[in-house]
Design a protein around this motif. Structure first.
Motif, mmCIF file in Angstrom:
data_model
loop_
_atom_site.group_PDB
_atom_site.id
_atom_site.type_symbol
_atom_site.label_atom_id
_atom_site.label_comp_id
_atom_site.label_asym_id
_atom_site.label_seq_id
_atom_site.Cartn_x
_atom_site.Cartn_y
_atom_site.Cartn_z
ATOM 1 N N GLU A 48 -8.430 8.811 -8.139
ATOM 2 C CA GLU A 48 -8.597 10.255 -7.950
ATOM 3 C C GLU A 48 -7.343 11.004 -8.398
ATOM 4 O O GLU A 48 -7.426 12.035 -9.079
ATOM 5 N N ILE B 45 0.835 -1.200 0.000
ATOM 6 C CA ILE B 45 0.000 0.000 0.000
ATOM 7 C C ILE B 45 0.872 1.252 0.000
ATOM 8 O O ILE B 45 0.637 2.202 -0.757
ATOM 9 N N GLN C 77 2.402 1.976 -3.385
ATOM 10 C CA GLN C 77 1.503 2.648 -4.315
ATOM 11 C C GLN C 77 1.386 4.139 -4.002
ATOM 12 O O GLN C 77 1.369 4.971 -4.917
ATOM 13 N N LYS D 219 -6.506 -0.177 6.082
ATOM 14 C CA LYS D 219 -7.917 0.027 5.746
ATOM 15 C C LYS D 219 -8.112 0.967 4.559
ATOM 16 O O LYS D 219 -9.229 1.129 4.067
ATOM 17 N N LEU D 220 -7.047 1.598 4.103
ATOM 18 C CA LEU D 220 -7.153 2.587 3.033
ATOM 19 C C LEU D 220 -7.603 1.950 1.720
ATOM 20 O O LEU D 220 -7.086 0.911 1.303
ATOM 21 N N ASP D 221 -8.553 2.575 1.051
ATOM 22 C CA ASP D 221 -8.964 2.161 -0.289
ATOM 23 C C ASP D 221 -8.001 2.814 -1.273
ATOM 24 O O ASP D 221 -8.284 3.870 -1.844
ATOM 25 N N VAL D 222 -6.843 2.179 -1.430
ATOM 26 C CA VAL D 222 -5.782 2.777 -2.232
ATOM 27 C C VAL D 222 -6.170 2.844 -3.707
ATOM 28 O O VAL D 222 -5.741 3.743 -4.435
ATOM 29 N N ALA D 223 -6.998 1.924 -4.162
ATOM 30 C CA ALA D 223 -7.441 1.942 -5.566
ATOM 31 C C ALA D 223 -8.275 3.177 -5.849
ATOM 32 O O ALA D 223 -8.131 3.821 -6.904
ATOM 33 N N ALA D 224 -9.154 3.537 -4.901
ATOM 34 C CA ALA D 224 -9.987 4.725 -5.078
ATOM 35 C C ALA D 224 -9.140 5.989 -5.075
ATOM 36 O O ALA D 224 -9.361 6.911 -5.873
ATOM 37 N N HIS D 225 -8.160 6.031 -4.177
ATOM 38 C CA HIS D 225 -7.287 7.205 -4.124
ATOM 39 C C HIS D 225 -6.448 7.290 -5.397
ATOM 40 O O HIS D 225 -6.247 8.384 -5.939
ATOM 41 N N ARG D 226 -5.994 6.165 -5.873
ATOM 42 C CA ARG D 226 -5.202 6.149 -7.099
ATOM 43 C C ARG D 226 -6.013 6.682 -8.277
ATOM 44 O O ARG D 226 -5.501 7.433 -9.111
#
Length: 266
Positions: free
Chosen positions: A156, A100, A103, A147-154
């Motif tokens: 954005e 994580i 990324q 817990k971070l939604d790294v895909a969503a942040h990526r």
């Protein structure tokens, strides 16, 4: 030059890429290794026992990989210098957080690159804000990172990066080869200035003496691409992993923020 935290510092890492990641026996790796199992070449001091002979020993994949400084961030900041050998729980959490963090650091690399381009000045405020937000995420504790939604942040961040790319490439003739299959393509001497090569497959492509100034190469697969004499110094979103994967020579130009691979021809 990129900020030091975005450059791998193996001396301050606990060999996380050699433990947390899995690899399979192939042309890139000599053996199979599951997630969480230390590579047989990892020494007690967390250094590689065959570092100078990785390619000769069948571990060329290791020479390509780059963590963008995520290894030392997790080792020295997130876990305050506690290494994964301390307990099974510490190991589990470190191995969960490391991919994580990598990324997030990769996104910081791209955002820093976008801000460095004069052409993106109209959106510097947005880029700076996203850079600050992403940096703050890297400073979260292990539980929050897990817990971070790294895909969503990526996704954005990518919206901003696409716009930044359009600003940088605005003055060039449109060449949209996004995601194109260019495996083994004969592109020697081709003028690719300002081309959109995002996610393009350039595996084994002949890019000798090609001009890729201001070409967007984010996510482009340059494995075994021949970039001898190619102009890569001003390519947009070029990474150390891509440079390491390609085959260049002394004439190949690369950004000052990247290191010239030892396996390139002199």
């Amino acid at each position: 030059m990129r900020p030091l935290p975005l450059v791998s510092d193996c001396g301050n890492c606990f060999g996380l890429c050699c433990v947390a990641l899995a690899f399979s026996a192939s042309s890139d790796f000599a053996v199979d290794k599951p997630i969480g199992t230390p590579c047989a070449n990892l020494q007690q001091d967390f250094r590689c026992g065959i570092h100078n002979r990785l390619r000769d020993k069948g571990f060329s994949g290791c020479t390509v990989y780059d963590c963008f400084g995520a290894g030392q961030k997790v080792s020295q900041s997130t876990f305050d210098g506690e290494d994964w050998r301390g307990s099974a729980e510490t190991a589990r959490r470190m191995f969960e957080v490391f991919p994580i963090m990598r990324q997030l650091h990769e996104l910081l690399w791209y955002l820093t690159e976008a801000l460095a381009r004069p052409a993106t000045k109209p959106m510097h405020a947005e880029l700076s804000a996203m850079l600050a937000t992403t940096t703050a995420l890297t400073d979260d504790n292990a539980d929050a990172l897990a817990k971070l939604d790294v895909a969503a942040h990526r996704a954005e961040v990518n919206t901003l990066l696409v716009r930044a790319s359009e600003f940088v490439r605005a003055g060039f003739k449109s060449r949209n080869r996004r995601g194109a299959d260019l495996i083994g393509a004969k592109l020697r001497g081709t003028d690719l200035r300002g081309a959109n090569l995002r996610g393009a497959y350039l595996i084994g492509a002949d890019l000798r003496d090609a001009d890729l100034r201001s070409a967007d190469v984010i996510g482009a697969d340059l494995r075994d691409a021949n970039v001898a004499g190619a102009k890569l110094a001003e390519s947009l979103f070029l990474t150390q992993t891509q440079v390491n994967a390609a085959r260049g020579d002394a004439r190949t130009t690369i950004p000052d923020s990247l290191a010239r691979p030892n396996h390139w021809r002199s």
